[in-house]
Write a protein that holds these residues in place. Structure first.
Motif, mmCIF file in Angstrom:
data_model
loop_
_atom_site.group_PDB
_atom_site.id
_atom_site.type_symbol
_atom_site.label_atom_id
_atom_site.label_comp_id
_atom_site.label_asym_id
_atom_site.label_seq_id
_atom_site.Cartn_x
_atom_site.Cartn_y
_atom_site.Cartn_z
ATOM 1 N N GLU A 5 0.811 -1.214 0.000
ATOM 2 C CA GLU A 5 0.000 0.000 0.000
ATOM 3 C C GLU A 5 0.850 1.272 0.000
ATOM 4 O O GLU A 5 0.333 2.369 -0.247
ATOM 5 C CB GLU A 5 -0.948 0.001 1.195
ATOM 6 N N ASN A 6 2.148 1.143 0.259
ATOM 7 C CA ASN A 6 3.033 2.316 0.207
ATOM 8 C C ASN A 6 3.164 2.883 -1.192
ATOM 9 O O ASN A 6 3.732 3.974 -1.362
ATOM 10 C CB ASN A 6 4.419 1.957 0.749
ATOM 11 N N ILE A 7 2.635 2.181 -2.191
ATOM 12 C CA ILE A 7 2.661 2.717 -3.558
ATOM 13 C C ILE A 7 1.956 4.067 -3.616
ATOM 14 O O ILE A 7 2.273 4.912 -4.460
ATOM 15 C CB ILE A 7 2.026 1.713 -4.545
ATOM 16 N N LYS A 8 1.008 4.302 -2.711
ATOM 17 C CA LYS A 8 0.276 5.578 -2.722
ATOM 18 C C LYS A 8 1.202 6.776 -2.491
ATOM 19 O O LYS A 8 0.878 7.904 -2.891
ATOM 20 C CB LYS A 8 -0.830 5.564 -1.674
ATOM 21 N N ASP A 9 2.355 6.529 -1.874
ATOM 22 C CA ASP A 9 3.311 7.622 -1.662
ATOM 23 C C ASP A 9 3.988 8.058 -2.960
ATOM 24 O O ASP A 9 4.649 9.106 -2.992
ATOM 25 C CB ASP A 9 4.407 7.191 -0.670
ATOM 26 N N PHE A 10 3.831 7.256 -4.013
ATOM 27 C CA PHE A 10 4.547 7.534 -5.273
ATOM 28 C C PHE A 10 3.603 7.845 -6.429
ATOM 29 O O PHE A 10 4.045 8.069 -7.548
ATOM 30 C CB PHE A 10 5.420 6.333 -5.641
ATOM 31 N N ILE A 11 2.321 7.830 -6.143
ATOM 32 C CA ILE A 11 1.325 8.066 -7.214
ATOM 33 C C ILE A 11 1.059 9.573 -7.343
ATOM 34 O O ILE A 11 0.804 10.243 -6.364
ATOM 35 C CB ILE A 11 0.016 7.314 -6.931
#
Length: 442
Positions: free
Chosen positions: A436-442
C-alpha cells in the motif's frame, strides 16, 4: 413472472431463477447449486429446466449437478457440442415455465454458440443475455480461439457480434429488461457497468455497441484493449462442455493435514500480514480473506490448469470455504493437500526500509506487475521493469539479481502475490513488497 438474480461478487457473476405456477428455470448457474434449491423450496417450485447461454470461461457451472439432483433437463445451443445429455435450444425453439414462454435467440459474438434467452408473459419481456450484451458493453470475442468444441478467431467473432447487435434485438421492445451474466469487475468484457440490469431501450441509447457505425469501426473498438486472459479460461470452457463433477463429492476427495509442511507448489491463502510473519519456503500468497478479493481470478491466472498444488489455510474450519472458492474455477481436482502450518518450518518475509528506498531508489530493481493497460496509462517509476502478474512465474529469468528487488502494483493485493512468486524463486537477493506504500509515489 418472478425473476431472482443471484450474484457471486468475486467473479462479478449473475445467475438467475425464473418462477411461475410452481415451475422454475435456472439460467447460467454457478458451481454451488444450493441457493437455487433453497429458492425453489421457498417458492414451492420444482426446477424443470437448466439453461446455459454458452459454455462459460470464467467459472464452472453446476448445470450437470442440478440435472442429476433435480431431474431437470439442460437446455443450450446444439452448437455447444456437449458431452452430456441435453436438449438443443436454438432460435425458433421454446419451452414453457408455467405460463412464461421461454425462447432462444442465437446471438454469436462472445462465443460461436452463445444464445440469448427471451422470457415473455402478459406483454412483459425479459432478456437473459449471457455474455453477449452487458450493461454498457458487449462480451469480448477473443476467448474461443483455443478453447471449446467450436473454436473461432477473434476477428470472426467480433464480426458476428456486430451482426448480432445490429439484427438480433431489433424486433424486441424498448421496455424489455436486460439481465446479463456479468457486471463490473468481470474479465469477460472491458467496460461493464456496475448496474446489474437495464432495459433494451436504455442500452440502445447508452451502449456504444448500438451506436450507428460501420462493421469495421465496431470490430476495431471491440478488439481494442481487452483485458488479459487468465490461463484457466480455456480450461473452464472445456470443463463446462464436458460436464463438471458434483461439487460435494469433488471437494470431499481433498485431504486435510494439520500442523505440517510440504514441498512443491504451495498457495498460501492467508492474509498478507500473517503470511509475511511466517510461511513455508517457496509458497505463493494469493489472499482469500474477503469476498471482495479476486482470489479465483488470480489463482487461475497464476496457477496453470491441471498443475498440482497445495493450500495453506489459517485454521481447519476454513477448508470448506476455500475449497469451494477453488472449485468455482474447477481447480479443486488439482489440490493435493490442504494444510495448516508447522510453525517450526516457516520463514519470514523481508521488511522494507521505505526511507532507504525513497532516498536511494536506484539501488533497487523495481518490478511493476500491473496489467499492460494500466502501465500504458503511466509508470510510477521510470526505470521499472514491467511484467504483468499473470506472466510473472514464466518471466522470472528477466529480472536482474544484482540489486534488491521491489515489487509493486496499484494498491497492494497483487504485489503481495508477486513478491512471494519472486521470493520463492530467488536465492541470495532481498525481495520486498511495496504494498500500500505505492500511494506515496502516485
Amino acid at each position: 413472472m418472478e425473476i431472482k438474480q443471484f450474484e457471486y461478487k468475486p467473479l462479478a457473476h449473475y445467475s438467475y431463477a425464473i418462477v411461475d405456477n410452481g415451475k422454475m428455470a435456472v439460467i447460467d448457474p454457478e458451481r454451488n447449486p444450493m441457493q437455487y434449491y433453497a429458492y425453489a423450496q421457498e417458492h414451492n417450485a420444482k426446477i424443470v429446466a437448466i439453461i446455459e447461454t454458452h459454455p462459460h470461461a470464467d467459472f464452472v457451472s453446476s448445470h450437470l449437478q442440478i440435472h442429476k439432483e433435480a431431474g431437470a433437463p439442460i437446455y443450450h445451443s446444439k452448437d455447444l457440442g456437449a458431452d452430456y445429455e441435453y436438449e438443443p435450444f436454438d432460435e425458433g425453439q421454446s419451452i414453457m415455465i408455467g405460463d412464461i414462454k421461454i425462447s432462444a435467440l442465437n446471438t454469436p459474438g462472445h462465443s460461436p454458440d452463445s444464445i440469448t434467452v427471451v422470457a415473455e408473459k402478459d406483454g412483459k419481456t425479459a432478456l437473459f443475455t449471457g455474455d453477449t450484451l452487458f450493461i454498457g458493453d458487449v462480451g469480448r470475442p477473443d476467448l474461443r480461439e483455443k478453447a471449446g468444441n467450436m473454436t473461432a478467431k477473434r476477428q470472426e467473432l467480433a464480426e458476428m457480434m456486430y451482426d448480432t447487435i445490429q439484427n438480433k434485438f431489433k424486433d424486441l421492445p424498448d421496455g424489455a429488461l436486460v439481465y446479463p451474466a456479468h457486471g463490473a469487475g468481470s474479465l469477460c468484457g472491458k467496460n461493464l457497468s456496475s448496474d446489474n440490469s437495464s432495459t433494451l431501450g436504455n442500452e440502445r441509447m447508452g451502449n456504444w455497441a448500438f451506436k450507428p457505425q460501420s462493421k469495421e469501426e465496431f470490430v476495431d473498438t471491440l478488439l481494442d484493449s481487452q483485458p488479459f486472459i487468465p490461463s484457466y479460461f480455456g480450461f473452464d470452457v472445456d470443463t463446462n462442455r464436458r460436464g463438471p463433477e458434483n461439487l460435494r463429492t469433488s471437494m470431499a476427495k481433498v485431504p486435510l493435514q494439520l500442523n505440517t509442511s510440504i514441498n512443491g507448489l504451495i498457495v498460501d491463502v492467508r492474509d498478507e500480514t500473517e503470511f509475511k510473519k511466517g510461511h513455508l519456503p517457496g509458497s505463493i500468497n494469493i489472499m482469500a480473506v474477503s469476498e471482495d478479493s479476486k482470489f479465483e481470478t488470480w489463482l487461475g491466472a497464476i496457477v496453470n490448469p491441471e498443475e498440482p498444488f497445495s493450500i495453506v489455510i489459517k485454521k481447519p474450519d476454513d477448508i470448506e470455504n476455500i475449497l469451494e472458492r477453488v472449485a468455482k474455477i474447477g481447480y479443486e481436482k488439482q489440490v493435493k493437500l490442504v494444510l495448516t502450518l508447522d510453525e517450526t518450518a516457516i520463514v519470514e518475509s523481508n521488511k522494507l526500509d521505505l526511507t532507504d528506498f525513497k532516498t536511494n531508489p536506484d539501488s533497487y530493481t523495481v518490478v511493476d506487475i500491473r496489467n499492460d493497460s494500466e502501465v500504458a496509462e503511466g509508470k510510477f517509476f521510470e526505470n521499472a521493469l514491467t511484467i504483468p502478474l499473470n506472466h510473472l512465474r514464466s518471466s522470472l529469468s528477466q529480472i536482474p539479481k544484482d540489486k534488491p528487488i521491489i515489487v509493486h502494483c496499484a494498491g497492494g493485493y497483487r504485489s503481495t502475490a508477486g513478491t512471494s512468486i519472486i521470493e520463492s524463486n530467488t536465492d541470495n537477493v532481498q525481495v520486498y513488497d511495496l504494498g500500500e506504500n505505492i500511494k506515496d509515489f502516485i
